[in-house]
Design an enzyme around this catalytic site. Structure first.
Site, PDB file in Angstrom:
ATOM      1  N   SER A   1       0.852  -1.189   0.000  1.00 49.52           N
ATOM      2  CA  SER A   1       0.000   0.000   0.000  1.00 49.52           C
ATOM      3  C   SER A   1       0.889   1.240   0.000  1.00 49.52           C
ATOM      4  CB  SER A   1      -0.896   0.007   1.245  1.00 49.52           C
ATOM      5  OG  SER A   1      -0.085   0.145   2.404  1.00 49.52           O
ATOM      6  N   LYS A   2       0.269   2.423   0.042  1.00 51.27           N
ATOM      7  CA  LYS A   2       1.033   3.674  -0.038  1.00 51.27           C
ATOM      8  C   LYS A   2       2.108   3.760   1.047  1.00 51.27           C
ATOM      9  CE  LYS A   2      -2.254   6.628  -2.419  1.00 51.27           C
ATOM     10  NZ  LYS A   2      -3.178   7.739  -2.320  1.00 51.27           N
ATOM     11  N   ARG A   3       1.781   3.270   2.242  1.00 52.17           N
ATOM     12  CA  ARG A   3       2.763   3.414   3.329  1.00 52.17           C
ATOM     13  C   ARG A   3       4.000   2.539   3.099  1.00 52.17           C
ATOM     14  NH1 ARG A   3       1.710  -0.762   7.243  1.00 52.17           N
ATOM     15  NH2 ARG A   3      -0.135  -1.910   6.581  1.00 52.17           N
TER      16      ARG A   3
ATOM     17  N   GLY B   1       5.290   2.153   0.013  1.00 49.04           N
ATOM     18  CA  GLY B   1       5.966   2.640  -1.186  1.00 49.04           C
ATOM     19  C   GLY B   1       5.194   2.388  -2.459  1.00 49.04           C
TER      20      GLY B   1
END
Length: 468
Positions: A237-239, A241
Site C-alpha cells: 500500500s502507499k505506506r 511505497g
C-alpha cells in the site's frame, strides 16, 4: 505465430509499482521473443476514469522506457465492437437478458451467506426468454457441465468446475459492457496470445476462457504473477511505497534502477543482482517467475539506485540529472558539463535529488555559508591562508585541478599548517559548505573566475566577522 503481449491498466489512478512490474514482464517477454507489446487503456469505468490518470500512465511508461509497438488503444472508442459481440452472443443463445432487481439479488446473496453457500446468481432468468426491456442486464450463459482447465505459465495447471462459476453480467442496464467482456474481445481482436497479469485476476480467467470459446476464438496463454507485499507481509500500500512510479522519479531514482529492482521482485537469475536492460531481455522468461509473493524493500531499491549512479555512463546519468537541476531552477548552461558533475558526485550521492542539491554551487552563487562550517573553518588567520591561495591561484595560467591541488599542499607546507587548515577554509569559501568532492575536482569544476571571486568574498567575510 509471433508473440504478442499487452499491458492494460485502468485509468482510475496512477501507474503504481505492481502495474509497472506487470508492464515490465509483458514488455520483456515480447522483446525476448521478438514479438509485439500492446498498450491498452481500459477506461470503461466512466465514473472513475480520468484524463489525469491516463496522462500519468503514459508519462510513467515513457519515463521507464517501456515503449509499446501498438496503441495506446482506448476501450471507450470500441463500444460499437463490444455491442456487436454482445448481440452475437445473444443470437447464439450464449447470453440472455436478466431483469432481477438489485434488491432481489441482495436478498439472494444474504440468504446464501446465511446458509454458508458461495454467493452466486441462481440463474432465475436463464430460461425466461426476456427481451431487452428497460433495466435488463445481459448475462453470459456459462456452461453448467464440465470444467475449465488451463496451464498457467507461472502456477501450472488450474482446474475450475463450471458449476462453481455463475452467469456473469456482460452488459449493464445502460448497455455499457463490463470488464470481463471487453478484455476478451480486445485480446481476441488484437491478437494477444500471452496474457501476463497479476494473480488478483485469476478468478476472471475461467470466465474469460468460456466467453472466448463461445466466440470460437483461439485461447491465449495465461501467466498470473504473484502480488507484491509490503515489508510487514500485508498487501503493498502507499505506506510501503506503492506510490506512482513518477514519485520515484521525483525522489531521484534512475528508471533503469527501478526496472532492475522490479524484475528481481519475483524473478531471479542465479545470484545476479544488477542487470542491464539488454541482460533482462536476454535472460527473462515468464516460466521462471516465482509462485510465491515478493516483498518490497526500499533499502534494496536505494542500494540498486546507487549502483546505477556509480556504474552507468556519466552521460546517461546526466540526462536524468538535468531534469532535477531544471526542477531546482538551476541553469546548467553556466558551468561545467553535467557528465563531469556526475563523475565528481556519484560516490557520495545516493540519488539524483541529492546530486542536484549538492551540485547547486557549481552553477549558482550561494547567498550564505553553512553556519557550522563557517564557525569551524573561518577562524582568525583563515583570511591570511586564503589570501596566499588567492595570490597563487591568480598567477596560474592553466586552470588545472592537479596543479591547484599542488598549490594547496605547498601552501600548507610553507605556512607550517596541517592540510585541513588550508583545504577546509578554501572548501567553505568556494562551496559555502564543509563537504564537497576532492578539492582539485571542485576547483576545476567551479572554474577560475568563480573561484577567485568567491575566495575574495570569503576573505572580506572573515575580516568583517573577526573585526566586528
Amino acid at each position: 505465430m509471433s508473440t504478442k503481449t499487452r499491458f492494460a491498466p485502468s485509468p482510475t489512478g496512477y501507474l503504481h509499482i505492481g502495474g509497472a512490474r506487470t508492464a515490465l514482464f509483458s514488455w520483456l517477454y515480447a522483446k525476448k521473443n521478438k514479438g509485439s507489446f500492446v498498450l491498452r487503456i481500459e477506461d470503461t469505468d466512466l465514473e472513475r476514469s480520468t484524463q489525469a490518470s491516463v496522462d500519468a500512465i503514459l508519462q510513467g511508461m515513457q519515463w521507464l522506457g517501456l515503449d509499446y509497438d501498438e496503441g495506446p488503444f482506448y476501450q471507450t472508442q470500441r463500444f460499437d465492437r463490444y455491442k456487436e459481440i454482445i448481440q452475437q452472443l445473444l443470437d447464439q443463445g450464449d447470453a440472455y437478458y436478466c431483469v432481477c432487481s438489485k434488491e432481489e439479488l441482495e436478498e439472494l446473496r444474504e440468504q446464501q451467506m446465511a446458509n454458508k453457500e458461495k454467493p452466486r446468481y441462481n440463474g432465475k432468468c436463464r430460461e425466461a426468454a426476456h427481451s431487452g426491456e428497460e433495466q435488463a442486464v445481459i448475462r453470459f450463459r456459462n456452461p453448467v457441465e464440465g470444467e475449465v482447465v488451463f496451464n498457467d505459465l507461472v502456477k501450472g495447471e488450474i482446474r475450475i468446475a463450471n458449476q462453481e462459476l455463475d452467469d456473469l453480467i456482460i452488459a449493464r442496464a445502460d448497455g455499457s459492457p463490463t470488464y470481463n467482456l471487453t478484455v476478451v474481445v480486445d485480446d481476441w481482436d488484437m491478437g494477444v496470445n500471452y496474457v501476463i497479469r497479476g494473480d488478483d485476476h485469476i478468478n476472471n480467467t475461467p470466465r474469460q476462457i468460456n466467453i472466448l470459446q463461445a466466440l470460437g476464438a483461439e485461447l491465449p496463454q495465461y501467466a498470473h504473477v504473484p502480488m507484491i507485499l509490503g515489508s510487514d507481509g500485508s498487501r503493498l500500500s502507499k505506506r510501503h511505497g506503492a506510490v506512482s512510479v513518477l514519485q520515484y522519479r521525483e525522489e531521484g531514482y534512475m528508471p533503469e534502477a527501478l526496472l532492475n529492482y522490479l524484475v528481481r521482485l519475483g524473478w531471479s537469475h542465479g545470484d545476479q543482482e544488477i542487470f542491464s536492460i539488454e541482460e533482462m531481455v536476454e535472460l527473462f522468461d515468464v516460466h521462471d517467475v516465482n509462485v510465491s509473493a515478493s516483498t518490497f524493500n526500499t533499502e534494496k531499491l536505494q542500494w540498486i539506485n546507487h549502483q546505477y549512479l556509480m556504474n552507468s555512463s556519466p552521460e546517461q546519468v546526466a540526462e536524468h540529472l538535468a531534469w532535477h537541476m531544471q526542477k531546482l531552477g538551476i541553469d546548467t548552461s553556466n558551468g561545467p558539463e553535467l557528465a563531469e558533475m556526475v563523475k565528481a558526485q556519484r560516490e557520495r550521492c545516493k540519488n539524483l535529488v541529492e546530486m542536484a542539491e549538492a551540485s547547486r554551487y557549481y552553477y549558482q552563487e550561494f547567498e550564505s555559508y553553512d553556519e557550522k562550517a563557517a564557525k569551524k573553518n573561518f577562524k582568525q588567520g583563515s583570511d591570511e591562508v586564503l589570501q596566499v591561495l588567492l595570490d597563487k591561484f591568480a598567477a596560474v595560467e592553466q586552470w588545472d585541478g592537479e596543479q591547484l591541488h599542488q598549490i594547496v599542499m605547498q601552501t600548507a607546507e610553507d605556512m607550517e599548517l596541517k592540510l585541513g587548515k588550508v583545504a577546509q577554509p578554501l572548501r567553505v569559501a568556494v562551496c559555502g559548505a564543509g563537504v564537497s568532492p576532492g578539492i582539485d575536482v571542485t576547483l576545476s569544476l567551479i572554474g577560475r573566475e568563480s573561484t577567485l571571486a568567491r575566495i575574495e568574498k570569503a576573505i572580506i567575510y572573515i575580516r568583517n566577522k573577526n573585526n566586528g
